[in-house]
Each structure stands twice: as structure tokens, then as C-alpha cells.
Design a protein around this motif. Structure first.
Motif, PDB file in Angstrom:
ATOM      1  N   GLY A   1      -1.840  26.106  55.159  1.00  0.00           N
ATOM      2  CA  GLY A   1      -3.174  25.726  55.579  1.00  0.00           C
ATOM      3  C   GLY A   1      -3.239  24.236  55.817  1.00  0.00           C
ATOM      4  O   GLY A   1      -2.243  23.518  55.635  1.00  0.00           O
ATOM      5  N   PRO A   2      -4.389  23.713  56.209  1.00  0.00           N
ATOM      6  CA  PRO A   2      -4.509  22.278  56.465  1.00  0.00           C
ATOM      7  C   PRO A   2      -4.071  21.452  55.262  1.00  0.00           C
ATOM      8  O   PRO A   2      -4.496  21.701  54.134  1.00  0.00           O
ATOM      9  N   GLY A   3      -3.195  20.482  55.497  1.00  0.00           N
ATOM     10  CA  GLY A   3      -2.706  19.634  54.421  1.00  0.00           C
ATOM     11  C   GLY A   3      -1.433  20.126  53.764  1.00  0.00           C
ATOM     12  O   GLY A   3      -0.883  19.450  52.900  1.00  0.00           O
ATOM     13  N   ASP A   4      -0.942  21.306  54.185  1.00  0.00           N
ATOM     14  CA  ASP A   4       0.291  21.854  53.613  1.00  0.00           C
ATOM     15  C   ASP A   4       1.496  21.494  54.483  1.00  0.00           C
ATOM     16  O   ASP A   4       1.372  21.238  55.683  1.00  0.00           O
ATOM     17  N   CYS A   5       2.672  21.528  53.851  1.00  0.00           N
ATOM     18  CA  CYS A   5       3.934  21.298  54.549  1.00  0.00           C
ATOM     19  C   CYS A   5       4.934  22.362  54.102  1.00  0.00           C
ATOM     20  O   CYS A   5       4.765  23.007  53.075  1.00  0.00           O
ATOM     21  N   ALA A   6       5.998  22.509  54.864  1.00  0.00           N
ATOM     22  CA  ALA A   6       7.118  23.366  54.471  1.00  0.00           C
ATOM     23  C   ALA A   6       8.342  22.904  55.239  1.00  0.00           C
ATOM     24  O   ALA A   6       8.231  22.304  56.320  1.00  0.00           O
ATOM     25  N   VAL A   7       9.521  23.188  54.690  1.00  0.00           N
ATOM     26  CA  VAL A   7      10.757  22.861  55.395  1.00  0.00           C
ATOM     27  C   VAL A   7      11.517  24.139  55.711  1.00  0.00           C
ATOM     28  O   VAL A   7      11.361  25.165  55.043  1.00  0.00           O
ATOM     29  N   TYR A   8      12.364  24.050  56.757  1.00  0.00           N
ATOM     30  CA  TYR A   8      13.244  25.157  57.121  1.00  0.00           C
ATOM     31  C   TYR A   8      14.491  24.566  57.755  1.00  0.00           C
ATOM     32  O   TYR A   8      14.476  23.486  58.341  1.00  0.00           O
ATOM     33  N   GLU A   9      15.608  25.283  57.597  1.00  0.00           N
ATOM     34  CA  GLU A   9      16.908  24.803  58.043  1.00  0.00           C
ATOM     35  C   GLU A   9      17.290  25.406  59.387  1.00  0.00           C
ATOM     36  O   GLU A   9      16.988  26.565  59.674  1.00  0.00           O
ATOM     37  N   SER A  10      18.029  24.625  60.176  1.00  0.00           N
ATOM     38  CA  SER A  10      18.462  25.116  61.486  1.00  0.00           C
ATOM     39  C   SER A  10      19.665  26.034  61.391  1.00  0.00           C
ATOM     40  O   SER A  10      19.958  26.774  62.337  1.00  0.00           O
ATOM     41  N   ILE A  11      20.395  26.034  60.256  1.00  0.00           N
ATOM     42  CA  ILE A  11      21.625  26.821  60.147  1.00  0.00           C
ATOM     43  C   ILE A  11      21.363  28.255  59.709  1.00  0.00           C
ATOM     44  O   ILE A  11      22.299  29.044  59.580  1.00  0.00           O
ATOM     45  N   ALA A  12      20.097  28.612  59.488  1.00  0.00           N
ATOM     46  CA  ALA A  12      19.738  29.988  59.124  1.00  0.00           C
ATOM     47  C   ALA A  12      18.567  30.431  59.993  1.00  0.00           C
ATOM     48  O   ALA A  12      17.737  29.613  60.391  1.00  0.00           O
ATOM     49  N   PRO A  13      18.487  31.717  60.296  1.00  0.00           N
ATOM     50  CA  PRO A  13      17.372  32.205  61.129  1.00  0.00           C
ATOM     51  C   PRO A  13      16.023  31.919  60.463  1.00  0.00           C
ATOM     52  O   PRO A  13      15.911  31.933  59.232  1.00  0.00           O
ATOM     53  N   TYR A  14      15.025  31.652  61.298  1.00  0.00           N
ATOM     54  CA  TYR A  14      13.669  31.515  60.771  1.00  0.00           C
ATOM     55  C   TYR A  14      12.676  31.922  61.851  1.00  0.00           C
ATOM     56  O   TYR A  14      13.006  32.010  63.044  1.00  0.00           O
ATOM     57  N   THR A  15      11.450  32.181  61.404  1.00  0.00           N
ATOM     58  CA  THR A  15      10.349  32.509  62.301  1.00  0.00           C
ATOM     59  C   THR A  15       9.138  31.672  61.925  1.00  0.00           C
ATOM     60  O   THR A  15       8.822  31.527  60.738  1.00  0.00           O
ATOM     61  N   LEU A  16       8.482  31.115  62.934  1.00  0.00           N
ATOM     62  CA  LEU A  16       7.234  30.378  62.744  1.00  0.00           C
ATOM     63  C   LEU A  16       6.147  31.094  63.542  1.00  0.00           C
ATOM     64  O   LEU A  16       6.275  31.262  64.759  1.00  0.00           O
ATOM     65  N   LEU A  17       5.101  31.541  62.865  1.00  0.00           N
ATOM     66  CA  LEU A  17       4.015  32.255  63.528  1.00  0.00           C
ATOM     67  C   LEU A  17       2.757  31.399  63.531  1.00  0.00           C
ATOM     68  O   LEU A  17       2.291  30.970  62.469  1.00  0.00           O
ATOM     69  N   PHE A  18       2.236  31.181  64.732  1.00  0.00           N
ATOM     70  CA  PHE A  18       0.992  30.429  64.911  1.00  0.00           C
ATOM     71  C   PHE A  18      -0.012  31.352  65.602  1.00  0.00           C
ATOM     72  O   PHE A  18      -0.293  31.209  66.798  1.00  0.00           O
ATOM     73  N   ASP A  19      -0.551  32.293  64.845  1.00  0.00           N
ATOM     74  CA  ASP A  19      -1.451  33.293  65.428  1.00  0.00           C
ATOM     75  C   ASP A  19      -2.782  32.702  65.863  1.00  0.00           C
ATOM     76  O   ASP A  19      -3.449  33.249  66.741  1.00  0.00           O
ATOM     77  N   GLU A  20      -3.192  31.594  65.234  1.00  0.00           N
ATOM     78  CA  GLU A  20      -4.474  30.978  65.566  1.00  0.00           C
ATOM     79  C   GLU A  20      -4.315  29.808  66.530  1.00  0.00           C
ATOM     80  O   GLU A  20      -5.269  29.093  66.810  1.00  0.00           O
TER      81      GLU A  20
END
Length: 322
Positions: free
Chosen positions: A102-121
Motif C-alpha cells: 500500500g502507499p508508503g510500503d516497499c519490497a525487493v525482488y531479485e532478477s535471478i528468480a522469476p517474479y510477478t508484479l500485479l498493478f490491478d489498480e
């Protein structure tokens, strides 16, 4: 950061390809699934760099980004991306975990493993990409911390949110003369966020102290216009004592009152000489940058620049003789 890509100026039939090429070339290779039809796709992307750090500020209609196993396997430069949620929400999925930001939150993810980012809004997000090697953190720690929300329950993450959200849109900090200066503190601050979240206090302590001076000055810059800005408020915002605040700034050769006054005067001088210099009174310009007393403002301005603020404005905006 000024947008370098705006789909409003791109024919609908070309938007998906143009966006894909921009993201692949500047940040990371991902599959991009736009939710709206081509004619309704809206994307505004600003890009920047600070040394090896790549920065993207994005606003867009709903989209899903997927780093597939094939793309991850072909990675030539392993990286860790910090995602900073400005408004709305998004979902990060990696390493068997998912987290809602949510607003004000952060997260990290690595390029060497699969990931998904969903921006439904829709997207209102900052992406800051670091070389994985620069963080110099154990592989296990990075795997454990991906797709974990870094937010209100982590005071270090709260400070990092303010810092990185500003870094992402500051053209000034992306210029070569400034960019090199923010690389190491930015890396160390992210290290502090990840190690503190992971609970490894020994790894976290050094980067927190190393980046404190920069975080303090960034905070002051962000609140320059606030007449209530004070040493006590600055110290409280960084969970340190007044004595520690002055000691940290002293090591960097900074006198707090002089530093704040100089930067406020710089902003006033810039504004008075700018194209809208006559839209406000001299006193209103001073108040806008924290000088509540008009007489005091004129006095310190003349002391600093050898000219009164009125004369400086008139010199840059001479009145018509007609």
C-alpha cells in the motif's frame, strides 16, 4: 524526474512495443500484460541513473509484469530491485511468497528468480535497481527477504521510503556531479533496510550510521519550506538525540542553522529570478521558504548576496518603462 516516455504522444498501435522496449533497455526484461485495450493504454515513465543504480518513476494504467524463468535464467547482470508504492496498491510475488503493498510500503525482488508484479489498480510506483553484488549480502538473506512488505512496522524502511521516493524523481541528483555522491549511501541504506528487516542487527548497524548524514540532509531539503522545521523535529524523525544529530552533522562539516538558511536563501533567490518572480510579493516569497519575518529575510538575503531581494528581482525582471 521529467517523463522520457509518454504514450499520449504515441499512436495506440505502437504503445505496447514502445513501452516494452523502454523497460527492457533501461531496467529489466519482463513480459508486460496491459489490461486495457491499446487505445486506452496510458504510461508515463521517467528514467534516471546514479552510477550503477537505475531508477524508474512510473504512472500507468493497470498492468502485470512477469519475469519468467527463461528471462531470469538469461540474466547477465544479477540485480535487486526496490519497489516503492506511492499510491494505490500492488502485489509482488517471488520465491513462494506474495505481499500486498500500500502507499508508503516497499519490497525487493531479485532478477535471478522469476517474479510477478500485479498493478490491478494502475501504477504509481518507483523502481530502483541495484547490482546484486553491490549489496554484498548473503544469498540466503536476499532469498528470505524478497516479496516481504517493508513498511510501517520497520522504522528504517519508513526512512528509506522518503529517501528513495525523492531520489527517484530528483533530476538534480541524477547529474554526474551529484550522482556519484549518492551511490554508496543509497546502497548502504538499502542494506540497512534489508538486514534490519531480517533481524541481523550486526549487519544493519554500520550502514545505518554511514547513511545517517545523507538521510538527515535529504529530510531537511524536503522540509525546507516548513517554518516549524527545527533540530528537535529533525532528530525525532530519525530516532536520534539532539546531541547525536549535531555530532553527525559536525562530522560532515555542517552547521545546521547555517545549512538550512543557505538553502532557503538559494531557493528564494532562484524563485525571485525565475519566470514567476513577480507573481508573489517579496515577503510572500520569503515566507514560502520559511522566513516568517520579512525584515529579517531582506537583511539575511543582502548579507548573503550583497543585494536586497527587491533589487535582485528588479534586476532579473526590469519593469517596462511604458
Amino acid at each position: 524526474m521529467s517523463p522520457v516516455l509518454d504514450t499520449a504522444f504515441i499512436p495506440p498501435r505502437d504503445r505496447e512495443e514502445v513501452v516494452r522496449n523502454a523497460v527492457w533497455e533501461s531496467m529489466v526484461a519482463v513480459d508486460i500484460d496491459h489490461r486495457p485495450p491499446a487505445e486506452d493504454i496510458s504510461v508515463r515513465i521517467g528514467l534516471g541513473t546514479a552510477g550503477p543504480i537505475r531508477i524508474c518513476s512510473a504512472r500507468a494504467t493497470a498492468v502485470t509484469l512477469r519475469r519468467t524463468e527463461r528471462l531470469a535464467r538469461e540474466d547477465e547482470e544479477p540485480a535487486v530491485t526496490l519497489g516503492v508504492q506511492m499510491t494505490g496498491s500492488s502485489l509482488v510475488v517471488q520465491n513462494g511468497r506474495q505481499c500486498l503493498l500500500g502507499p508508503g510500503d516497499c519490497a525487493v525482488y531479485e532478477s535471478i528468480a522469476p517474479y510477478t508484479l500485479l498493478f490491478d489498480e494502475g501504477v504509481d510506483h518507483r523502481f530502483i535497481r541495484f547490482p546484486r553484488a553491490a549489496l554484498a549480502l548473503p544469498d540466503r538473506l536476499l532469498r528470505d527477504i524478497t516479496a516481504v512488505p517493508l513498511g510501517s512496522d520497520n522504522p528504517v524502511a519508513r526512512l528509506a521510503f522518503t529517501y528513495f521516493s525523492q531520489l527517484a524523481v530528483s533530476d538534480e541528483l541524477h547529474q554526474s556531479v551529484h550522482a556519484d555522491a549518492v551511490v554508496e549511501p543509497s546502497v548502504e541504506l538499502l542494506r540497512a533496510v534489508l538486514t534490519s528487516q531480517h533481524g541481523n542487527s550486526s549487519l544493519a548497524r554500520a550502514p545505518l550510521e554511514a547513511t545517517l548524514s545523507l538521510r538527515i540532509t535529504q529530510y531537511i531539503r524536503a522540509h525546507l519550506a516548513d517554518p516549524n522545521l527545527s533540530a528537535a523535529r529533525i532528530a525525532a524523525a530519525h530516532d536520534i538525540s539532539l546531541r547525536h544529530l549535531y555530532a553527525v552533522l559536525s562530522r560532515s562539516g555542517i552547521s545546521l542553522g547555517d545549512w538550512i538558511r543557505t538553502r532557503r536563501l538559494t531557493e528564494c533567490k532562484r524563485e525571485l529570478a525565475g519566470p514567476n518572480g513577480r507573481l508573489r510579493t517579496i515577503a510572500a516569497t520569503g515566507r514560502r521558504w520559511g522566513f516568517v519575518d520579512a525584515t529579517h529575510f531582506s537583511k539575511v538575503f543582502k548579507q548573503a548576496y550583497g543585494i536586497s531581494p527587491r533589487a535582485w528581482r528588479d534586476q532579473n525582471h526590469p519593469r517596462s518603462s511604458a
